[in-house]
Design a protein around this motif. Structure first.
Motif, PDB file in Angstrom:
ATOM      1  N   GLY A 179     -14.561  19.540 -12.445  1.00 44.69           N
ATOM      2  CA  GLY A 179     -15.199  18.226 -12.573  1.00 44.69           C
ATOM      3  C   GLY A 179     -15.357  17.572 -11.224  1.00 44.69           C
ATOM      4  N   PRO A 180     -16.352  17.979 -10.454  1.00 41.87           N
ATOM      5  CA  PRO A 180     -16.498  17.451  -9.092  1.00 41.87           C
ATOM      6  C   PRO A 180     -16.683  15.940  -9.042  1.00 41.87           C
ATOM      7  CG  PRO A 180     -18.422  18.753  -9.751  1.00 41.87           C
ATOM      8  CD  PRO A 180     -17.370  18.997 -10.766  1.00 41.87           C
ATOM      9  N   GLN A 181     -17.406  15.386  -9.989  1.00 41.00           N
ATOM     10  CA  GLN A 181     -17.620  13.942  -9.978  1.00 41.00           C
ATOM     11  C   GLN A 181     -16.318  13.181 -10.229  1.00 41.00           C
ATOM     12  OE1 GLN A 181     -20.764  12.589 -12.543  1.00 41.00           O
ATOM     13  NE2 GLN A 181     -20.248  10.421 -12.306  1.00 41.00           N
ATOM     14  N   ASP A 182     -15.530  13.661 -11.187  1.00 44.78           N
ATOM     15  CA  ASP A 182     -14.251  13.018 -11.474  1.00 44.78           C
ATOM     16  C   ASP A 182     -13.290  13.166 -10.306  1.00 44.78           C
ATOM     17  OD1 ASP A 182     -15.299  12.488 -13.990  1.00 44.78           O
ATOM     18  OD2 ASP A 182     -14.543  14.381 -14.795  1.00 44.78           O
ATOM     19  N   ALA A 183     -13.288  14.359  -9.702  1.00 46.37           N
ATOM     20  CA  ALA A 183     -12.423  14.586  -8.545  1.00 46.37           C
ATOM     21  C   ALA A 183     -12.801  13.652  -7.396  1.00 46.37           C
ATOM     22  CB  ALA A 183     -12.514  16.039  -8.091  1.00 46.37           C
ATOM     23  N   ARG A 184     -14.082  13.354  -7.262  1.00 44.89           N
ATOM     24  CA  ARG A 184     -14.538  12.448  -6.211  1.00 44.89           C
ATOM     25  C   ARG A 184     -14.036  11.026  -6.459  1.00 44.89           C
ATOM     26  NH1 ARG A 184     -19.042  14.503  -5.779  1.00 44.89           N
ATOM     27  NH2 ARG A 184     -20.186  13.283  -7.362  1.00 44.89           N
ATOM     28  N   VAL A 185     -14.018  10.607  -7.730  1.00 39.44           N
ATOM     29  CA  VAL A 185     -13.482   9.286  -8.072  1.00 39.44           C
ATOM     30  C   VAL A 185     -12.013   9.207  -7.672  1.00 39.44           C
ATOM     31  CG1 VAL A 185     -12.876   7.749  -9.982  1.00 39.44           C
ATOM     32  CG2 VAL A 185     -15.105   8.863  -9.938  1.00 39.44           C
ATOM     33  N   ILE A 186     -11.259  10.253  -7.970  1.00 36.92           N
ATOM     34  CA  ILE A 186      -9.829  10.269  -7.641  1.00 36.92           C
ATOM     35  C   ILE A 186      -9.628  10.257  -6.134  1.00 36.92           C
ATOM     36  CG2 ILE A 186      -7.709  11.636  -7.831  1.00 36.92           C
ATOM     37  CD1 ILE A 186      -8.852  12.626 -10.557  1.00 36.92           C
ATOM     38  N   ARG A 187     -10.454  10.991  -5.389  1.00 36.42           N
ATOM     39  CA  ARG A 187     -10.350  10.980  -3.926  1.00 36.42           C
ATOM     40  C   ARG A 187     -10.653   9.596  -3.371  1.00 36.42           C
ATOM     41  NH1 ARG A 187     -13.048  16.002  -4.263  1.00 36.42           N
ATOM     42  NH2 ARG A 187     -15.013  15.009  -3.653  1.00 36.42           N
ATOM     43  N   ASP A 188     -11.642   8.927  -3.946  1.00 40.67           N
ATOM     44  CA  ASP A 188     -11.967   7.566  -3.505  1.00 40.67           C
ATOM     45  C   ASP A 188     -10.783   6.621  -3.732  1.00 40.67           C
ATOM     46  OD1 ASP A 188     -14.458   8.419  -2.784  1.00 40.67           O
ATOM     47  OD2 ASP A 188     -15.497   7.565  -4.535  1.00 40.67           O
ATOM     48  N   ALA A 189     -10.177   6.728  -4.906  1.00 35.53           N
ATOM     49  CA  ALA A 189      -9.029   5.879  -5.214  1.00 35.53           C
ATOM     50  C   ALA A 189      -7.861   6.204  -4.287  1.00 35.53           C
ATOM     51  CB  ALA A 189      -8.615   6.062  -6.674  1.00 35.53           C
ATOM     52  N   ARG A 190      -7.665   7.490  -4.001  1.00 29.97           N
ATOM     53  CA  ARG A 190      -6.601   7.903  -3.077  1.00 29.97           C
ATOM     54  C   ARG A 190      -6.840   7.324  -1.687  1.00 29.97           C
ATOM     55  NH1 ARG A 190      -1.703   8.990  -2.893  1.00 29.97           N
ATOM     56  NH2 ARG A 190      -1.882  10.401  -4.675  1.00 29.97           N
ATOM     57  N   PHE A 191      -8.063   7.377  -1.216  1.00 27.58           N
ATOM     58  CA  PHE A 191      -8.392   6.835   0.101  1.00 27.58           C
ATOM     59  C   PHE A 191      -8.088   5.330   0.147  1.00 27.58           C
ATOM     60  CE2 PHE A 191     -11.380   4.688   2.939  1.00 27.58           C
ATOM     61  CZ  PHE A 191     -11.141   5.370   4.140  1.00 27.58           C
ATOM     62  N   GLN A 192      -8.463   4.613  -0.895  1.00 30.82           N
ATOM     63  CA  GLN A 192      -8.197   3.180  -0.952  1.00 30.82           C
ATOM     64  C   GLN A 192      -6.698   2.888  -0.963  1.00 30.82           C
ATOM     65  OE1 GLN A 192     -10.780   2.760  -4.528  1.00 30.82           O
ATOM     66  NE2 GLN A 192     -11.606   0.973  -3.493  1.00 30.82           N
ATOM     67  N   LEU A 193      -5.953   3.691  -1.729  1.00 34.71           N
ATOM     68  CA  LEU A 193      -4.510   3.475  -1.807  1.00 34.71           C
ATOM     69  C   LEU A 193      -3.847   3.742  -0.464  1.00 34.71           C
ATOM     70  CD1 LEU A 193      -1.926   2.895  -3.396  1.00 34.71           C
ATOM     71  CD2 LEU A 193      -1.902   5.305  -4.087  1.00 34.71           C
ATOM     72  N   ASP A 194      -4.193   4.850   0.172  1.00 32.34           N
ATOM     73  CA  ASP A 194      -3.603   5.172   1.475  1.00 32.34           C
ATOM     74  C   ASP A 194      -3.905   4.090   2.503  1.00 32.34           C
ATOM     75  OD1 ASP A 194      -2.611   7.479   0.377  1.00 32.34           O
ATOM     76  OD2 ASP A 194      -4.133   8.806   1.235  1.00 32.34           O
ATOM     77  N   ALA A 195      -5.135   3.576   2.480  1.00 36.63           N
ATOM     78  CA  ALA A 195      -5.511   2.529   3.429  1.00 36.63           C
ATOM     79  C   ALA A 195      -4.707   1.256   3.168  1.00 36.63           C
ATOM     80  CB  ALA A 195      -7.007   2.243   3.326  1.00 36.63           C
ATOM     81  N   ALA A 196      -4.488   0.930   1.888  1.00 41.05           N
ATOM     82  CA  ALA A 196      -3.725  -0.264   1.553  1.00 41.05           C
ATOM     83  C   ALA A 196      -2.280  -0.138   2.007  1.00 41.05           C
ATOM     84  CB  ALA A 196      -3.783  -0.508   0.054  1.00 41.05           C
ATOM     85  N   VAL A 197      -1.680   1.041   1.788  1.00 43.13           N
ATOM     86  CA  VAL A 197      -0.280   1.255   2.163  1.00 43.13           C
ATOM     87  C   VAL A 197      -0.123   1.283   3.676  1.00 43.13           C
ATOM     88  CG1 VAL A 197       1.627   2.905   2.071  1.00 43.13           C
ATOM     89  CG2 VAL A 197       0.278   2.441   0.015  1.00 43.13           C
ATOM     90  N   GLU A 198      -0.993   1.984   4.374  1.00 45.73           N
ATOM     91  CA  GLU A 198      -0.890   2.103   5.825  1.00 45.73           C
ATOM     92  C   GLU A 198      -1.105   0.771   6.532  1.00 45.73           C
ATOM     93  OE1 GLU A 198      -3.692   5.100   6.836  1.00 45.73           O
ATOM     94  OE2 GLU A 198      -2.577   6.698   5.828  1.00 45.73           O
TER      95      GLU A 198
END
Length: 321
Positions: A105-124
């Protein structure tokens, strides 16, 4: 062997203030629908009329009564809750990444990567951000997660802020420090209030309610013929599992059977790891996990699970004389 009329206890999860009578009725109606699907129609009247068991809906929602606790859109997070929420979202995204791999599911995986990027940026960037900014960024993470399958249409009535505020209840319950520890004790007391240890008990718990039930059943003095967990975050890694009391986590000794159900589109629950991560009781009882596939919007509701015949059947059978 305990005797007498069985007791059926419903333990709710995250969410806003409850109407105890309305929710009790809704859970019973969903369980009756599941019984019908399981071809146990003869038991429906006995269940809904109270002949089969004395049914209690343990409403502890009012104990989360301070500002923002109900998950309303105008609520604000306590800055002290942000680290826990970041950990919880990290664990949820880790589980979701395994449920929705890029190759299937490339589209779903992309959503999860986007959320991961946002989370990492918030924590850092947390140290450099002003008060409240990290919490606002975490709202962006949950808003992105609502784009996943089974959740997209739910965003019409459930936004990222509401989801985050409701998830914060997990951290509030698990807080063990100082005066905040009293909330968990009060919740468990509310759940166990009025139960008769001399009579058989079946427990159906959902979401945060599975965490509450885990700890409450370790305190309960009676026997539990069946414990059902629905949409449980118990096995969401260190963020929940390592905070449980008692620890290391193990099945309560008074539980004769433990059935765990999960839905792939349930945003709060990860893969079924209870049997691997939570130790069996001394008598060998441990979680037996099964997957269900719910239809419609927002699968993280107890009623969605209870409508399945595979969930309703063992509950009805455990209540039979």
């Amino acid at each position: 062997m305990r005797t007498g009329k069985p007791q059926l206890l419903f333990v709710h999860g995250i969410g806003g203030l409850r109407d105890e009578d309305a929710d009790r009725r809704a859970w019973l109606e969903a369980l009756a629908a599941g019984a019908r699907e399981a071809q146990l129609a003869d038991e429906i009247s006995a269940l809904t009329q109270g002949w089969l068991a004395d049914v209690t809906f343990a409403d502890y929602s009012g104990l989360f009564g301070r500002r923002g606790a109900q998950g309303g859109p105008a609520g604000e997070l306590d800055e002290e809750e942000v680290p826990f929420l970041a950990e919880l979202l990290d664990a949820m995204l880790e589980e979701l990444a395994e449920q929705f791999p890029a190759e299937t599911g490339p589209q779903d995986a992309r959503v999860i990567r986007d959320a991961r990027f946002q989370l990492d940026a918030a924590v850092e960037g947390r140290q450099a951000q002003g008060p409240g900014e990290t919490g606002r960024r975490l709202v962006g993470v949950t808003t992105t997660m609502l784009r996943l399958p089974g959740l997209r249409q739910a965003a019409q009535w459930m936004n990222g802020r509401a989801v985050l505020l409701q998830l914060a209840q997990v951290g509030r319950y698990l807080e063990r420090r100082g005066k905040k520890a009293s909330l968990g004790a009060a919740v468990r007391a509310r759940v166990l209030d009025g139960l008769d240890p001399e009579r058989p008990l079946v427990v159906v718990s959902h979401s945060l309610g599975t965490v509450v039930a885990y700890e409450a059943l370790h305190e309960y003095e009676g026997e539990v013929s069946l414990w059902v967990t629905l949409g449980s975050p118990l096995a969401l890694g260190a963020v929940v599992l390592d905070r449980l009391v008692p620890s290391p986590a193990r099945c309560p000794e008074n539980v004769a059977s433990w059935l765990n159900y999960w839905d792939r589109d349930d945003i709060v629950v990860g893969r079924p790891r209870l049997a691997d991560w939570i130790r069996p009781s001394d008598s060998g009882v441990k979680a037996v996990t099964a997957r269900v596939d719910s239809r419609g919007l927002w699968t993280h509701t107890a009623t969605k699970y209870l409508e399945h015949g595979s969930v309703a059947r063992p509950v009805i059978e455990a209540l039979r004389p």
